[in-house]
Enzyme design. Sequence first.
Site, mmCIF file in Angstrom:
data_model
loop_
_atom_site.group_PDB
_atom_site.id
_atom_site.type_symbol
_atom_site.label_atom_id
_atom_site.label_comp_id
_atom_site.label_asym_id
_atom_site.label_seq_id
_atom_site.Cartn_x
_atom_site.Cartn_y
_atom_site.Cartn_z
ATOM 1 N N CYS A 2 0.837 -1.184 0.000
ATOM 2 C CA CYS A 2 0.000 0.000 0.000
ATOM 3 C C CYS A 2 0.887 1.256 0.000
ATOM 4 O O CYS A 2 1.993 1.238 0.514
ATOM 5 C CB CYS A 2 -0.944 0.113 1.205
ATOM 6 S SG CYS A 2 -2.041 -1.286 1.392
ATOM 7 N N ARG A 27 3.250 -0.050 -5.208
ATOM 8 C CA ARG A 27 3.106 -0.666 -3.883
ATOM 9 C C ARG A 27 1.779 -1.409 -3.715
ATOM 10 O O ARG A 27 1.542 -2.041 -2.685
ATOM 11 C CB ARG A 27 3.191 0.417 -2.793
ATOM 12 C CG ARG A 27 4.468 1.206 -2.833
ATOM 13 C CD ARG A 27 4.448 2.292 -1.791
ATOM 14 N NE ARG A 27 4.519 1.722 -0.456
ATOM 15 C CZ ARG A 27 5.646 1.395 0.154
ATOM 16 N NH1 ARG A 27 6.797 1.583 -0.452
ATOM 17 N NH2 ARG A 27 5.627 0.894 1.358
ATOM 18 N N TRP A 74 -3.008 -2.585 -1.522
ATOM 19 C CA TRP A 74 -2.761 -4.000 -1.787
ATOM 20 C C TRP A 74 -3.431 -4.721 -0.625
ATOM 21 O O TRP A 74 -2.966 -4.662 0.506
ATOM 22 C CB TRP A 74 -1.256 -4.286 -1.819
ATOM 23 C CG TRP A 74 -0.927 -5.685 -2.224
ATOM 24 C CD1 TRP A 74 -0.746 -6.153 -3.493
ATOM 25 C CD2 TRP A 74 -0.701 -6.800 -1.351
ATOM 26 N NE1 TRP A 74 -0.446 -7.496 -3.466
ATOM 27 C CE2 TRP A 74 -0.416 -7.923 -2.170
ATOM 28 C CE3 TRP A 74 -0.726 -6.981 0.036
ATOM 29 C CZ2 TRP A 74 -0.143 -9.190 -1.651
ATOM 30 C CZ3 TRP A 74 -0.459 -8.254 0.552
ATOM 31 C CH2 TRP A 74 -0.171 -9.325 -0.295
ATOM 32 N N ASN A 100 -0.709 1.997 5.767
ATOM 33 C CA ASN A 100 0.101 0.985 5.091
ATOM 34 C C ASN A 100 0.618 0.048 6.175
ATOM 35 O O ASN A 100 1.297 0.494 7.096
ATOM 36 C CB ASN A 100 1.275 1.667 4.374
ATOM 37 C CG ASN A 100 2.317 0.662 3.892
ATOM 38 O OD1 ASN A 100 1.989 -0.472 3.585
ATOM 39 N ND2 ASN A 100 3.562 1.095 3.824
ATOM 40 N N GLY A 101 0.282 -1.245 6.073
ATOM 41 C CA GLY A 101 0.754 -2.202 7.074
ATOM 42 C C GLY A 101 -0.377 -3.111 7.510
ATOM 43 O O GLY A 101 -1.390 -3.241 6.809
ATOM 44 N N GLU A 481 15.210 -17.840 -11.302
ATOM 45 C CA GLU A 481 14.861 -16.448 -11.604
ATOM 46 C C GLU A 481 14.121 -16.349 -12.939
ATOM 47 O O GLU A 481 13.147 -15.588 -13.060
ATOM 48 C CB GLU A 481 16.144 -15.595 -11.613
ATOM 49 C CG GLU A 481 15.983 -14.160 -12.061
ATOM 50 C CD GLU A 481 15.038 -13.331 -11.187
ATOM 51 O OE1 GLU A 481 14.609 -13.788 -10.113
ATOM 52 O OE2 GLU A 481 14.715 -12.206 -11.611
ATOM 53 N N LYS A 485 10.448 -14.748 -13.185
ATOM 54 C CA LYS A 485 10.152 -13.599 -14.051
ATOM 55 C C LYS A 485 8.960 -13.910 -14.937
ATOM 56 O O LYS A 485 8.042 -13.122 -15.073
ATOM 57 C CB LYS A 485 11.388 -13.327 -14.895
ATOM 58 C CG LYS A 485 11.987 -12.035 -15.053
ATOM 59 C CD LYS A 485 12.336 -11.067 -14.004
ATOM 60 C CE LYS A 485 11.700 -11.086 -12.666
ATOM 61 N NZ LYS A 485 12.528 -10.583 -11.605
ATOM 62 N N GLU A 488 5.528 -14.358 -12.846
ATOM 63 C CA GLU A 488 4.954 -13.195 -12.161
ATOM 64 C C GLU A 488 4.360 -12.175 -13.118
ATOM 65 O O GLU A 488 3.431 -11.458 -12.764
ATOM 66 C CB GLU A 488 5.958 -12.545 -11.202
ATOM 67 C CG GLU A 488 7.071 -11.778 -11.837
ATOM 68 C CD GLU A 488 7.966 -11.082 -10.817
ATOM 69 O OE1 GLU A 488 7.476 -10.627 -9.792
ATOM 70 O OE2 GLU A 488 9.184 -11.000 -11.082
ATOM 71 N N HIS A 504 14.835 -37.196 -11.221
ATOM 72 C CA HIS A 504 14.366 -37.647 -9.905
ATOM 73 C C HIS A 504 12.902 -37.264 -9.686
ATOM 74 O O HIS A 504 12.435 -37.242 -8.554
ATOM 75 C CB HIS A 504 15.259 -37.065 -8.811
ATOM 76 C CG HIS A 504 16.678 -37.518 -8.940
ATOM 77 N ND1 HIS A 504 17.092 -38.794 -8.629
ATOM 78 C CD2 HIS A 504 17.770 -36.883 -9.426
ATOM 79 C CE1 HIS A 504 18.385 -38.908 -8.879
ATOM 80 N NE2 HIS A 504 18.821 -37.764 -9.373
ATOM 81 N N LYS A 603 5.339 -3.932 -5.535
ATOM 82 C CA LYS A 603 6.797 -3.818 -5.653
ATOM 83 C C LYS A 603 7.474 -3.993 -4.310
ATOM 84 O O LYS A 603 8.507 -4.621 -4.197
ATOM 85 C CB LYS A 603 7.126 -2.443 -6.237
ATOM 86 C CG LYS A 603 8.606 -2.190 -6.441
ATOM 87 C CD LYS A 603 9.107 -2.943 -7.635
ATOM 88 C CE LYS A 603 10.586 -2.742 -7.873
ATOM 89 N NZ LYS A 603 11.132 -3.857 -8.691
HETATM 90 O O1 M6R Z 1 12.751 -5.223 -2.524
HETATM 91 P P1 M6R Z 1 13.224 -6.629 -2.373
HETATM 92 O O2 M6R Z 1 14.401 -6.945 -3.247
HETATM 93 O O3 M6R Z 1 13.484 -7.006 -0.955
HETATM 94 O O4 M6R Z 1 12.023 -7.513 -2.893
HETATM 95 C C1 M6R Z 1 12.048 -8.900 -2.800
HETATM 96 C C2 M6R Z 1 10.958 -9.518 -3.621
HETATM 97 O O5 M6R Z 1 9.699 -9.096 -3.200
HETATM 98 C C3 M6R Z 1 11.114 -9.174 -5.115
HETATM 99 O O6 M6R Z 1 12.360 -9.546 -5.598
HETATM 100 C C4 M6R Z 1 10.012 -9.881 -5.927
HETATM 101 O O7 M6R Z 1 10.219 -11.251 -5.921
HETATM 102 C C5 M6R Z 1 9.970 -9.329 -7.344
HETATM 103 N N1 M6R Z 1 8.602 -9.214 -7.768
HETATM 104 C C6 M6R Z 1 10.674 -10.179 -8.329
HETATM 105 O O8 M6R Z 1 10.659 -9.677 -9.613
#
Ligand code: M6R
Length: 608
Positions: A2, A27, A74, A100-101, A481, A485, A488, A504, A603
Amino acid sequence: MCGIVGYIGDKDLNSVLMSGLWRLEYRGYDSSGVASIMNGDLDVRKVEGKLMNLQEILSEKPLVGKIGIGHTRWATHGEPSDQNAHPQVDCNDSIAIVHNGIVENYYTLKEELIKKKHVFKSNTDTEVIAHLIEENYNGDLKESVLKSVSRLEGSFAIAVITVSEPDKIVAYRYGSPLIVGLGKKENLIASDIPALLDHTKRIVIMEDGEMAVVKKNKVEFYNKDGESIEKEEREIKWGPESLDKGKYPHYMLKEIYEQPDVIERNIGLRLHDGKFDFGENFNFSPHELAHLSHIVIQACGTSWHAGYIGKYIFEGFSRIRTEVDISSEFRYRNPVIEGEPLVMAISQSGETADTLAGLREAKAKFLKVLSLVNVRGSTIDRESDSAIYLNAGPEIGVASTKAYTSQIFQLYLFAIYLSRLKWSLDTSEIEEKTRGIIKIPEKMRSTLKNADTIKDIAEKYKDAKHFMFIGRGINFPSALEGALKLKEISYIHATGYPAGEMKHGPIALITQNTPVVAIAPQSSVYEKMLNNIEEIKSRGAKIIVVATSGDKRIKELGDDIMYIPPCEENVSPVLVALPLQLFAYYIAVLNGRDVDRPRNLAKSVTVE
Ligand code: M6R
C-alpha cells in the site's frame, strides 16, 4: 504494501494526491481513494480497481480543499472493494485515515469497539484505527493518535485528518516506511520518496515510533511519548525525470535496457586502479572480513536468487562457506549460527518486511549485518551495520531486473575482494577477473541486441501453459529467476529446477507441450547440461537454450537459441538474466498482460 500520501498547501489537491499515488502505484493497485476537508466536512472518494478509476472520479468531480490524504491499496484484510478501500473513517465521518501495514490485533480491538457502540462499515483492519482515534479523541488529534497507536500491534504507517483540526495531518510510523517532504508554504507525507519529488527534494525520513504533525508552514516531530524531537533533513539528489518511462512502453523494458549503464556506473564507483571501493556506508575492516567464519545470506524473491548466486561465487573462489535462506524461513527458524559469520540482507527496496525481520533476528543474536540495497535511507539500509548500494536508480516495474543484475555484480566484486583478503585466489587470477569486469557492460549491450530474436521466440511459445527452466551450478539460481520472471508477469506456470534433478521426478512433467528453457552457457558443467538436454529432448519437449555465441553443438540440440557472449562462468548469471527477462517480458506483452503492474503483486512487500 500500500502507498499513502498526504498534502497540505495551496496547490491543486487532486493533482498533488494523484501524482503521488501514481508514483506509489507499484506498492499496490487493487483499489484507491482520497479524502479532503471541505466546508467543515470530510469529502471521501474511493473505488475498487486500478488508479485510473479514481482519476476518472476526480476528473468528473474534483476535490476542493487545502488538505488531503490518499491511498493505493494491496489488500490484506478484506477483499478489494469500494468499501474496503482507504481512507477509512470513524462513525461520524469526522476522522479519515490511510494506512500501510497490518494491525495484527485488529480483531480484539474491533470487538472492544463494537461493545462501545462503534459501527464498522468495512472488513479492514485499518477501520479499527479510525474508531480507536475517535474513541480517544479529546480535542487534540496528536494526543489521540498517540494514545491509539500505543494499542496497536503489527506494522503501520498512517496519516490522519479530522474536520475538528483542518490545519494538520498527523502521521505516525511503526514498521512501515514514511517520509515527510518539506516545501515552501506546503508540506507532504508519503510512503516513498518518488511521490514527493515533483514538489520537493527536501525530505525527513521517519523512524519507528515517531510522529509528524504536518501543517502548511511547519512540521513538528514527536517521539512515541509525545516529546518534541529534532529530525535531520536530507536532500534527494535525483529528480522526477528518472521516474519516467522515456521512449519505452513499459518501465520493465526501460529497466532491462538500463542494465549495462547500471553496471558501468558501478564499475566506475567500485574500482579505482585495481582497488575496491564499496562506498561510504561500507564499514567493515579488512581484518574483520579476513576472519569471517562463514556468510549467511537472507533475502526474498529475486533478491534471494541473487543471494543464491552469491553462494556459488563466495564458495567458488573466496572459499567461504555460505548459507542462503529465504527470509520468511530464516526469521522463524531460529537458525543455529556459530562462529563469526557475516549476515547479508539483500533487498532492492530495503523495506521488505521478512528481510527486515531477518536482519533484526541476526542483530538480536549480536551478528553484524551487511546489506545490499538499492534504496538509500530505507529501513534495511539504516538498520544494517554496513551497506553496499546497488546504484541502479529507481526500479519501478514490479518485476525486478536491473536491481538483480546489480546485486549479482556487487556480490561478484565483494567475493573477489574477500578472495584477496583470504588469499584464496592468487594475484594473477584476481587481476584477470578484475580485467574481465570492465568488459561486462559491452557484453550486456551486445546481448540486448538480440531482443528481436527473443521476441520471435516468445511469439512461438506464447501460448504454452507450462514452462520448465533448468540450469546447473551457478546458473541453477538463474533458472529459478527465469521461471519467477515469467510467471509473475505472464501468469503462465513456470518451474525452475536444477537440471541434474530432473530425472528424480520432474521429468514426468515433460511432454511435447512443455517447453524447457535450458541455461547452458560454456561452463564447467556444460557437458552435463548437454546430457540433461538430450534426456529431455528425447521425451519430446521443445528446448529453448541460453547458450554462448559460437556454440555449434547447441544448434543441433536446441529448437531455439538465445545467445550471450563468452564470459567467465561466475559472471554468466548477469548476462543470462537479460534474455530471460526479455523472454518473460515479450511473452507477457503478447498475452496482453499489465507488465509493470501484474495482478496480486506489489513492488515493495512491507507485510510478512
Ligand atoms: O525489494 P526486495 O528486493 O526485498 O524484494 C524482494 C521480492 O519481493 C522481489 O524480488 C520480488 O520477488 C519481485 N517481484 C521479483 O521480480
